[in-house]
Design a protein around this motif. Sequence first.
Motif, mmCIF file in Angstrom:
data_model
loop_
_atom_site.group_PDB
_atom_site.id
_atom_site.type_symbol
_atom_site.label_atom_id
_atom_site.label_comp_id
_atom_site.label_asym_id
_atom_site.label_seq_id
_atom_site.Cartn_x
_atom_site.Cartn_y
_atom_site.Cartn_z
ATOM 1 N N LEU A 1 0.865 -1.187 0.000
ATOM 2 C CA LEU A 1 0.000 0.000 0.000
ATOM 3 C C LEU A 1 0.897 1.231 0.000
ATOM 4 N N ILE A 2 0.555 2.216 -0.840
ATOM 5 C CA ILE A 2 1.330 3.461 -0.866
ATOM 6 C C ILE A 2 0.388 4.613 -0.550
ATOM 7 N N LYS A 3 0.711 5.365 0.495
ATOM 8 C CA LYS A 3 -0.035 6.583 0.790
ATOM 9 C C LYS A 3 0.775 7.749 0.242
ATOM 10 N N GLY A 4 0.346 8.241 -0.906
ATOM 11 C CA GLY A 4 1.042 9.344 -1.555
ATOM 12 C C GLY A 4 0.504 10.679 -1.063
ATOM 13 N N GLU A 5 1.030 11.750 -1.655
ATOM 14 C CA GLU A 5 0.611 13.095 -1.228
ATOM 15 C C GLU A 5 -0.882 13.310 -1.488
ATOM 16 N N ASN A 6 -1.339 12.862 -2.655
ATOM 17 C CA ASN A 6 -2.750 13.059 -3.013
ATOM 18 C C ASN A 6 -3.506 11.762 -3.273
ATOM 19 N N LYS A 7 -2.797 10.698 -3.530
ATOM 20 C CA LYS A 7 -3.438 9.457 -3.987
ATOM 21 C C LYS A 7 -3.037 8.263 -3.124
ATOM 22 N N ILE A 8 -3.947 7.304 -3.108
ATOM 23 C CA ILE A 8 -3.652 6.024 -2.456
ATOM 24 C C ILE A 8 -3.547 4.958 -3.542
ATOM 25 N N VAL A 9 -2.465 4.203 -3.472
ATOM 26 C CA VAL A 9 -2.169 3.194 -4.493
ATOM 27 C C VAL A 9 -2.020 1.839 -3.808
ATOM 28 N N LEU A 10 -2.659 0.816 -4.390
ATOM 29 C CA LEU A 10 -2.481 -0.547 -3.892
ATOM 30 C C LEU A 10 -1.828 -1.366 -5.001
ATOM 31 N N VAL A 11 -0.793 -2.105 -4.643
ATOM 32 C CA VAL A 11 -0.080 -2.903 -5.648
ATOM 33 C C VAL A 11 -0.247 -4.391 -5.335
ATOM 34 N N ASP A 12 -0.927 -5.078 -6.220
ATOM 35 C CA ASP A 12 -1.226 -6.520 -6.165
ATOM 36 C C ASP A 12 -2.224 -6.866 -5.040
ATOM 37 N N THR A 13 -2.997 -7.923 -5.282
ATOM 38 C CA THR A 13 -4.163 -8.174 -4.400
ATOM 39 C C THR A 13 -4.337 -9.625 -3.949
ATOM 40 N N MET A 14 -3.365 -10.465 -4.153
ATOM 41 C CA MET A 14 -3.447 -11.886 -3.760
ATOM 42 C C MET A 14 -4.581 -12.616 -4.508
ATOM 43 N N THR A 15 -4.877 -13.842 -4.041
ATOM 44 C CA THR A 15 -5.846 -14.665 -4.781
ATOM 45 C C THR A 15 -7.281 -14.298 -4.405
ATOM 46 N N ALA A 16 -8.214 -14.810 -5.155
ATOM 47 C CA ALA A 16 -9.638 -14.545 -4.915
ATOM 48 C C ALA A 16 -10.097 -15.060 -3.551
ATOM 49 N N TRP A 17 -9.309 -15.931 -2.942
ATOM 50 C CA TRP A 17 -9.676 -16.499 -1.637
ATOM 51 C C TRP A 17 -9.195 -15.638 -0.465
ATOM 52 N N ASP A 18 -8.535 -14.525 -0.781
ATOM 53 C CA ASP A 18 -7.905 -13.702 0.260
ATOM 54 C C ASP A 18 -8.636 -12.396 0.537
ATOM 55 N N LYS A 19 -9.880 -12.301 0.097
ATOM 56 C CA LYS A 19 -10.649 -11.068 0.262
ATOM 57 C C LYS A 19 -10.661 -10.583 1.722
ATOM 58 N N ASP A 20 -10.995 -11.473 2.635
ATOM 59 C CA ASP A 20 -11.182 -11.058 4.027
ATOM 60 C C ASP A 20 -9.882 -10.584 4.685
ATOM 61 N N PRO B 1 -11.810 0.271 0.930
ATOM 62 C CA PRO B 1 -11.582 -0.064 -0.488
ATOM 63 C C PRO B 1 -11.855 1.113 -1.429
ATOM 64 N N GLU B 2 -12.883 1.907 -1.099
ATOM 65 C CA GLU B 2 -13.221 3.025 -1.992
ATOM 66 C C GLU B 2 -12.237 4.191 -1.886
ATOM 67 N N ASP B 3 -11.315 4.149 -0.930
ATOM 68 C CA ASP B 3 -10.285 5.188 -0.823
ATOM 69 C C ASP B 3 -9.147 4.970 -1.830
ATOM 70 N N VAL B 4 -9.076 3.771 -2.382
ATOM 71 C CA VAL B 4 -7.948 3.456 -3.273
ATOM 72 C C VAL B 4 -8.169 4.122 -4.637
ATOM 73 N N ASP B 5 -7.214 4.962 -5.045
ATOM 74 C CA ASP B 5 -7.319 5.682 -6.322
ATOM 75 C C ASP B 5 -6.768 4.868 -7.489
ATOM 76 N N TYR B 6 -5.699 4.112 -7.230
ATOM 77 C CA TYR B 6 -5.097 3.294 -8.281
ATOM 78 C C TYR B 6 -4.835 1.896 -7.751
ATOM 79 N N LEU B 7 -5.323 0.914 -8.483
ATOM 80 C CA LEU B 7 -5.010 -0.474 -8.180
ATOM 81 C C LEU B 7 -4.075 -0.975 -9.278
ATOM 82 N N VAL B 8 -2.857 -1.307 -8.889
ATOM 83 C CA VAL B 8 -1.896 -1.782 -9.883
ATOM 84 C C VAL B 8 -1.639 -3.271 -9.658
#
Length: 215
Positions: A32-51, A64-71
């Motif tokens: 997770l990256i908390k930037g000056e203006n944006k929140i970025v998440l990099v990679d999300t694991m498998t579909a079984w890792d939601k919780d 989840p809705e705070d994330v501006d970019y999902l990479v």
Amino acid sequence: MNHQNHIIELFAGFSTNNKEKREMKANCTVTLIKGENKIVLVDTMTAWDKDVLLKELKFHHVAPEDVDYLVCTHGHSDHCGNMNLFLKATHFVGSCVSHKHMYYYHDFENNPYKLDNNIEVIFTPGHTSTCVSVIVKNTNLDHGRSVAIVGDLFEREEDIFDESLWIEAGTEDEKKQRINRLKIAEMVDFIIPGHGGRFAVTEEIRQKLREDIKQ
Ligand SMILES: [Zn+2]
């Protein structure tokens, strides 16, 4: 104001390869990256890792809705298993950029994609032909050092001196992967690999990667 980009390593991924059984146990590193203006998440694991993913984000006060970019660094299922939790975000699956049904062309071959001050996505094919990495400068790590979050360009730190680790994890273009491994190592102070914890890039590491490229 000189904002430092905050790097939060939510999960350190892992992988173990069982060659006899022709199977691999793996899950990816999540950052997770908390930037000056944006929140970025990099990679999300498998579909079984939601919780576990949601729980960890909540711990860091991110909905989840705070994330501006999902990479998602590339389109393998352990890196893009939970994309549909982040519906306000612009999505990257490798170099493919989209939001809802809109797809945005970007000339990654020649230009980085800027996400925020000192945060950009660059094209680093090799593991797959469309892999990307996120470069973050001026971070909270070691008083302003830079970091590259690279997906499976690097499997984990040990793959520098044991190449079989990244080659056997799968590579679509070994030569390009070597070139991009060196490019990243020359660019930053730390690397966050696809299936392991963060490591510092030493001169010894750079020298090894320069030699690898001559093969
Ligand atoms: Zn992977």
